[in-house]
Design an enzyme around this catalytic site. Structure first.
Site, PDB file in Angstrom:
ATOM      1  N   PRO A  14      39.844  41.764  35.846  1.00  0.00           N
ATOM      2  CG  PRO A  14      41.772  42.030  35.282  1.00  0.00           C
ATOM      3  CD  PRO A  14      40.574  42.495  35.543  1.00  0.00           C
ATOM      4  CD  GLU A  15      35.902  39.013  39.949  1.00  0.00           C
ATOM      5  OE1 GLU A  15      35.821  37.828  40.765  1.00  0.00           O
ATOM      6  OE2 GLU A  15      34.747  40.026  39.616  1.00  0.00           O
TER       7      GLU A  15
END
Ligand SMILES: [Zn+2]
Length: 268
Positions: free
Chosen positions: A2-3
């Site tokens: 996840p960014e």
């Protein structure tokens, strides 16, 4: 992994379930993730009311009326499950609200983290203390100052959390492409004029990704919904040997042990 946009979308999704609600019950189903969970987690959270949810870099923050902030990081594989029909073996932490809604932090690889920090100590909390500004708050002059005198590649400097907080590999590749800047160029040598194209490029790629995640938010609120990932398409990221939109061919190089994707025709 996840960014920043996934974390932002996750926070907005959790907000729909948690904001203003009292925490009726929490359950830590193991003593640690990447590091130990606070031992007094249950005691401090049970009965507290959630006042606000927000994001700092790639951390999600859940503030309570007891001046505590529950800080989560999704690591490599973390996600929040909304009203799961059953609790699985990777659901490591459960929150139940006074409305009977249930959230499960699911993290198969356990690179994520969960901490409880006093709200007035957040700025000094070690993971936050050295963080640079948020990319969405940054302007070109401030970035120029932060890059001054630095001879390392711009790609690596942008991934340095003390220069800009929360930018990940994907969005750095995409923003450098949009701004036409070669990823190996020395950070300190880039003119203000070019940084004035780069900063809006960050804002655009992040805003577009957050909007893409936001468009699926209503699904998260449904039972069985999951927060943490959404599909998106990129101009250069993970497109080695494929054409760029302006006629070049995307190239992959390795910088600091990680893949960089760029277009030699468009980026100088
Ligand atoms: Zn190109």
């Amino acid at each position: 992994m996840p960014e920043l946009p996934e974390v932002e979308t996750t926070v907005r999704g959790l907000e729909q379930v948690l904001r203003g609600r009292r925490i009726a019950r929490v359950e830590a189903r193991r003593p640690d993730l990447r590091r130990a969970l606070p031992e007094d987690l249950g005691q401090r959270l049970t009965g507290a009311r959630v006042t606000r949810l927000r994001r700092r870099a790639k951390y999600g923050l859940i503030d309570t009326d007891r001046d505590d902030t529950l800080v989560f990081h999704l690591g490599m594989s973390g996600k929040w499950r909304i009203d799961p029909t059953e609790i699985g073996k990777h659901d490591h932490f459960i929150i139940e609200t006074d409305e009977g809604r249930r959230l499960a932090l699911n993290d198969a690889r356990r690179f994520g983290s969960l901490d409880l920090v006093r709200a007035d100590e957040l700025d000094e909390w070690p993971p936050f203390k050295a963080l640079g500004p948020e990319p969405l708050d940054l302007d070109a002059r401030e970035l120029k100052k932060r890059l001054a005198g630095r001879s390392a590649a711009i790609k690596l400097l942008l991934l340095d959390q003390s220069i800009v907080a929360g930018l990940g590999n994907i969005y750095v590749c995409e923003a450098l492409y949009r701004a036409g800047i070669h990823p190996a160029r020395a950070g300190g040598s880039i003119s203000l004029e070019r940084l004035e194209r780069l900063v809006p490029a960050f804002h655009d790629v992040l805003d577009e990704a957050i909007a893409a995640g936001g468009s699926t938010l209503r699904d998260f609120a449904a039972p069985g919904g999951e927060l943490g990932y959404f599909s998106k398409s990129f101009a250069v990221y993970d497109r080695e040997k494929k054409p760029c939109a302006k006629g070049g061919t995307v190239k992959r190089i390795v910088q600091g042990g990680r893949s960089t994707f760029y277009c030699p025709k468009c980026q100088h």
